[in-house]
Scaffold this motif. Structure first.
Motif, PDB file in Angstrom:
ATOM      1  N   VAL A   1      36.498 -41.284  63.673  1.00 37.88           N
ATOM      2  CA  VAL A   1      35.378 -41.498  64.521  1.00 37.88           C
ATOM      3  C   VAL A   1      35.203 -42.298  63.805  1.00 37.88           C
TER       4      VAL A   1
ATOM      5  N   GLY B   1      38.390 -45.137  62.139  1.00 38.95           N
ATOM      6  CA  GLY B   1      39.540 -45.831  64.204  1.00 38.95           C
ATOM      7  C   GLY B   1      40.499 -45.281  63.174  1.00 38.95           C
ATOM      8  N   LEU B   2      41.596 -45.224  64.553  1.00 36.38           N
ATOM      9  CA  LEU B   2      43.017 -44.346  64.194  1.00 36.38           C
ATOM     10  C   LEU B   2      44.670 -45.903  63.883  1.00 36.38           C
TER      11      LEU B   2
ATOM     12  N   GLU C   1      46.183 -49.140  63.214  1.00 33.45           N
ATOM     13  CA  GLU C   1      46.688 -49.842  62.082  1.00 33.45           C
ATOM     14  C   GLU C   1      46.009 -51.710  62.770  1.00 33.45           C
TER      15      GLU C   1
ATOM     16  N   TYR D   1      52.421 -45.360  71.660  1.00 29.68           N
ATOM     17  CA  TYR D   1      50.295 -45.857  71.398  1.00 29.68           C
ATOM     18  C   TYR D   1      49.619 -46.334  72.375  1.00 29.68           C
TER      19      TYR D   1
ATOM     20  N   GLY E   1      54.319 -47.243  63.524  1.00 24.27           N
ATOM     21  CA  GLY E   1      53.252 -47.959  62.450  1.00 24.27           C
ATOM     22  C   GLY E   1      51.801 -47.805  63.895  1.00 24.27           C
ATOM     23  N   ALA E   2      52.030 -48.076  64.645  1.00 26.33           N
ATOM     24  CA  ALA E   2      50.320 -48.341  65.453  1.00 26.33           C
ATOM     25  C   ALA E   2      49.213 -47.728  65.108  1.00 26.33           C
ATOM     26  N   LEU E   3      49.390 -46.328  64.358  1.00 26.99           N
ATOM     27  CA  LEU E   3      48.218 -45.897  64.051  1.00 26.99           C
ATOM     28  C   LEU E   3      48.820 -45.211  62.662  1.00 26.99           C
ATOM     29  N   ARG E   4      47.330 -44.665  62.302  1.00 31.12           N
ATOM     30  CA  ARG E   4      47.426 -44.413  60.157  1.00 31.12           C
ATOM     31  C   ARG E   4      48.514 -43.340  60.517  1.00 31.12           C
ATOM     32  N   ASP E   5      48.238 -43.407  58.822  1.00 33.37           N
ATOM     33  CA  ASP E   5      49.596 -42.350  58.591  1.00 33.37           C
ATOM     34  C   ASP E   5      48.813 -40.837  57.382  1.00 33.37           C
ATOM     35  N   ASP E   6      47.532 -41.486  56.970  1.00 30.19           N
ATOM     36  CA  ASP E   6      46.779 -41.064  55.515  1.00 30.19           C
ATOM     37  C   ASP E   6      45.758 -39.521  56.701  1.00 30.19           C
ATOM     38  N   VAL E   7      45.807 -38.947  58.504  1.00 26.91           N
ATOM     39  CA  VAL E   7      45.753 -38.226  58.538  1.00 26.91           C
ATOM     40  C   VAL E   7      46.854 -37.187  59.317  1.00 26.91           C
ATOM     41  N   PRO E   8      47.037 -36.297  58.800  1.00 31.67           N
ATOM     42  CA  PRO E   8      48.128 -36.064  59.632  1.00 31.67           C
ATOM     43  C   PRO E   8      47.910 -35.712  61.186  1.00 31.67           C
TER      44      PRO E   8
ATOM     45  N   VAL F   1      45.474 -34.586  63.591  1.00 30.16           N
ATOM     46  CA  VAL F   1      44.974 -35.603  65.321  1.00 30.16           C
ATOM     47  C   VAL F   1      45.054 -35.667  66.414  1.00 30.16           C
TER      48      VAL F   1
ATOM     49  N   VAL G   1      37.800 -43.243  68.761  1.00 32.79           N
ATOM     50  CA  VAL G   1      39.455 -42.871  68.384  1.00 32.79           C
ATOM     51  C   VAL G   1      39.840 -43.919  67.709  1.00 32.79           C
ATOM     52  N   PHE G   2      40.486 -44.595  68.417  1.00 27.07           N
ATOM     53  CA  PHE G   2      41.644 -46.211  67.870  1.00 27.07           C
ATOM     54  C   PHE G   2      40.417 -46.861  67.467  1.00 27.07           C
ATOM     55  N   ASP G   3      39.594 -47.276  67.892  1.00 25.98           N
ATOM     56  CA  ASP G   3      38.701 -48.705  66.878  1.00 25.98           C
ATOM     57  C   ASP G   3      37.554 -48.114  66.461  1.00 25.98           C
ATOM     58  N   GLY G   4      37.291 -46.923  65.670  1.00 22.37           N
ATOM     59  CA  GLY G   4      36.489 -46.659  65.065  1.00 22.37           C
ATOM     60  C   GLY G   4      34.913 -46.992  65.173  1.00 22.37           C
TER      61      GLY G   4
END
Lengths: 209, 209
Positions: free
Chosen positions: A200, A203-204, A206, B96, B155-162, B166, B200-203
């Protein structure tokens, strides 16, 4: 009216004969309310679930609505404590930091008090007790929206999404926990709280960072 | 079995005598199931709500469970269409982009089919019909989690949350709509969908961008 005032998960402490005290009756009632629905559950069902007679139940509680009120107070008292502490301005702590903290602590409450919070989130306002609970919930929602607005005003959060909508969606995500979280499942409460604040606030995507 | 297959909000089209057709009966039943709980609602209650006799209701439906099944199918058929289209790989469209699209379209479905989706989200598995609905929901959840994993892999979303976590949290936020969204309220569906994807995507945090 709270019978499980501590933050420990699913307290098992009991008074009197094991399994027959008020806390055990409340736990059984909440489980039935969540499984069958409040309207479809009778005090007789609660007695049957515990292998007791109805008079034995009425020795501890005055009515089914009394059980509902105690359960809703359990959830609301915990959430009120969390929101009250987060709403209090403190030297050296920003609204943004307090908002992150209230998310983290809300997750802890939802996990430790999952059955009563589940019941609270399903309340529709069908009786005086339910209407009073909805009113307490509404006041908590208002204070959370005010905290979001404060974090926007201090420049920590983006200002292009209305704070009340942010608050609804953020705590909608937090509250969704009660529907799927399992204490014996894959995630610790701290992992879930960390995932929510990461998603939140940071953001998700990258490409946004 | 879907009686309201279109995406239009609250279809009012009716067959036969106004207010007495199957769609009207289903709407009244769903409203009662959501307000009083399924177990506490009888076919007689549905008849009373519409000013009909029980035989008039049974002219259109075979049982209360039949009504429940139709309502759950209405929600599940719509959501399945959205998820199926989003899961289909398309030339020139990333996972994405398809994930953002499924969020947007899910919000539209939740708004247009709010009563039946509300009912679906409260199903606990108390009967064959409910268990079948839960199984369909589980398959949709799995496909959404797979789509999140695909967006992480590209590679579009961060990989540090399972990815499964998510997916749970993202659609927990989306599903929370059914509890508070009002068609006559402050926000258009597109505003809500935009807020969710932005958050959710941008924060939300200013300092992260």
């Amino acid at each position: 009216m709270t019978t499980t005032g501590s933050a420990e998960p699913a307290p098992r402490r009991r008074r009197g004969r094991p399994g027959y005290d008020q806390a055990a009756i409340l736990r059984a009632a909440v489980e039935l309310f969540n499984r069958k629905g409040y309207d479809a559950t009778s005090v007789g069902d609660v007695a049957k679930e515990l292998g007791l007679t109805k008079p034995a139940i009425y020795h501890h509680v005055t009515s089914k609505e009394d059980l509902l009120g105690q359960a809703l107070d359990d959830a609301l008292d915990e959430l009120t404590t969390v929101v009250t502490e987060a709403s209090r301005e403190r030297t050296g702590e920003t609204a943004y930091e307090r908002l992150r903290e209230v998310v983290r602590r809300s997750v802890e409450v939802l996990v430790a008090h999952q059955p009563t919070v589940t019941l609270l989130l399903r309340v529709r306002g069908n009786s005086e007790v339910e209407l009073a609970a909805l009113e307490r919930r509404r006041r908590l929602d208002d204070r959370l929206a005010a905290l979001v607005a404060e974090a926007v005003a201090e420049g920590a959060l983006r200002d292009d999404v209305p704070p009340p909508l942010v608050s609804r969606l953020l705590f909608g995500m937090v509250n969704s926990l009660v529907e799927w979280y399992r204490p014996d499942g894959a995630y610790e409460p701290a992992t879930v709280a960390g995932a929510i604040t990461t998603i939140v606030f940071d953001g998700l995507a990258e490409h946004e960072r």
